[in-house]
Design an enzyme around this catalytic site. Structure first.
Site, PDB file in Angstrom:
ATOM      1  N   CYS A 113      -2.105   0.325   8.839  1.00 10.05           N
ATOM      2  CA  CYS A 113      -2.168   1.744   8.529  1.00 10.05           C
ATOM      3  C   CYS A 113      -1.270   2.495   9.498  1.00 10.05           C
ATOM      4  CB  CYS A 113      -3.617   2.219   8.655  1.00 10.05           C
ATOM      5  SG  CYS A 113      -3.844   3.964   8.290  1.00 10.05           S
ATOM      6  N   HIS A 156      -6.678   1.917  -0.731  1.00  7.11           N
ATOM      7  CA  HIS A 156      -6.508   2.250   0.694  1.00  7.11           C
ATOM      8  C   HIS A 156      -6.283   3.753   0.852  1.00  7.11           C
ATOM      9  CE1 HIS A 156      -4.823   1.278   4.848  1.00  7.11           C
ATOM     10  NE2 HIS A 156      -4.411   2.520   4.650  1.00  7.11           N
ATOM     11  N   GLU A 157      -5.403   4.317   0.026  1.00  9.08           N
ATOM     12  CA  GLU A 157      -5.093   5.750   0.131  1.00  9.08           C
ATOM     13  C   GLU A 157      -6.274   6.616  -0.291  1.00  9.08           C
ATOM     14  OE1 GLU A 157      -2.537   6.560   1.906  1.00  9.08           O
ATOM     15  OE2 GLU A 157      -2.005   4.444   1.911  1.00  9.08           O
ATOM     16  N   HIS A 160      -8.652   7.010   2.450  1.00  5.18           N
ATOM     17  CA  HIS A 160      -8.243   8.073   3.391  1.00  5.18           C
ATOM     18  C   HIS A 160      -8.740   9.441   2.924  1.00  5.18           C
ATOM     19  CE1 HIS A 160      -5.817   6.312   6.518  1.00  5.18           C
ATOM     20  NE2 HIS A 160      -5.046   5.680   5.656  1.00  5.18           N
TER      21      HIS A 160
END
Length: 187
Positions: A113, A156-157, A160
Site C-alpha cells: 500500500c 483493496h481500494e 480504504h
C-alpha cells in the site's frame, strides 16, 4: 501533481474514517481530485517518470490516501507486457460490491500500500470475483464483474474508503495459511 509526500501515511486518522458519499455533478475540486489520482497511477507505472519524481508504483489510489475522506478511488490495473491495454482503468465513485464469489483468493506476494511504508507479510484473503456498482466522473452508474487481480485491487481500494487497511485481513496467528479452496494468484 500528486507526489509521494502528498500520500497520507499509516497512523493518520483519515485512513480509518468511512468516506462521505460523493455528490453529482462533481465539484471542480472533486473533478481535479479524480484527475490527479489517476495521473499519479499513470506516472507511477511509467519507469522514467516514477524515477524522475520518486514515485512508488501503484495500481490504486483512494481519496483518503491523499487526505480526502470521500468515496472515490482511481484504479489502473495494467495489462500484459505485450498488451498495453489496461485490464481495468477507472475512477470509481461511491463503489459498492453488490455480490461476490464464495471462492477466496490472495496474491502470492501479499499486498502492499502506498500509505504503508513497511512490509506486512501474509496472505490478504479476498473474494476472487466481485460484481461492482459504481459511478464514473460523469455520474453514470456502471455494474461490472471483475475477477482475479482487478477484483483484488478494487476490494483493496474500497477497503480504504471504509477505513480499513489491507493488513487488517491478514491472519495474525498464521499469516500464510489459506483455506483449501483458496486461489493464490501469481502477481
Amino acid at each position: 501533481m500528486i507526489l509521494m509526500n502528498d500520500i497520507v501515511r499509516d497512523g493518520d486518522p483519515v485512513l480509518r474514517q468511512v468516506g462521505a458519499q460523493v455528490e453529482f455533478p462533481l465539484s471542480a475540486t472533486d473533478q481535479e481530485l479524480a484527475q490527479t489520482m489517476m495521473a499519479y497511477l499513470e506516472n507511477s507505472q511509467d519507469p522514467k517518470l516514477a524515477e524522475k519524481y520518486g514515485l512508488r508504483p501503484g495500481v490504486g489510489l483512494a481519496a483518503p490516501q491523499v487526505g480526502v475522506s470521500k468515496m472515490m478511488a482511481a484504479v489502473l490495473v495494467p495489462g500484459a507486457e505485450d498488451d498495453p491495454k489496461p485490464l481495468f482503468k477507472e475512477v470509481i465513485i461511491n463503489p459498492v460490491i453488490v455480490s461476490h464469489s464464495v471462492q477466496p483468493a490472495a496474491l502470492s506476494e501479499g499486498e502492499g500500500c502506498l500509505s504503508v511504508d513497511h512490509d506486512v507479510e501474509g496472505y490478504v484473503v479476498r473474494h476472487d470475483r466481485i460484481t461492482l456498482r459504481y459511478q464514473d466522473v460523469s455520474g453514470q452508474t456502471h455494474k461490472i464483474r471483475l475477477r482475479d487481480y482487478p477484483a483484488i485491487v478494487c476490494q483493496h481500494e474500497i477497503d480504504h474508503l471504509n477505513g480499513h487497511l489491507y493488513y487488517d485481513l491478514i491472519n495474525k496467528q498464521a499469516p500464510y495459511q489459506l483455506a483449501d479452496q483458496s486461489t493464490v494468484l501469481i502477481d
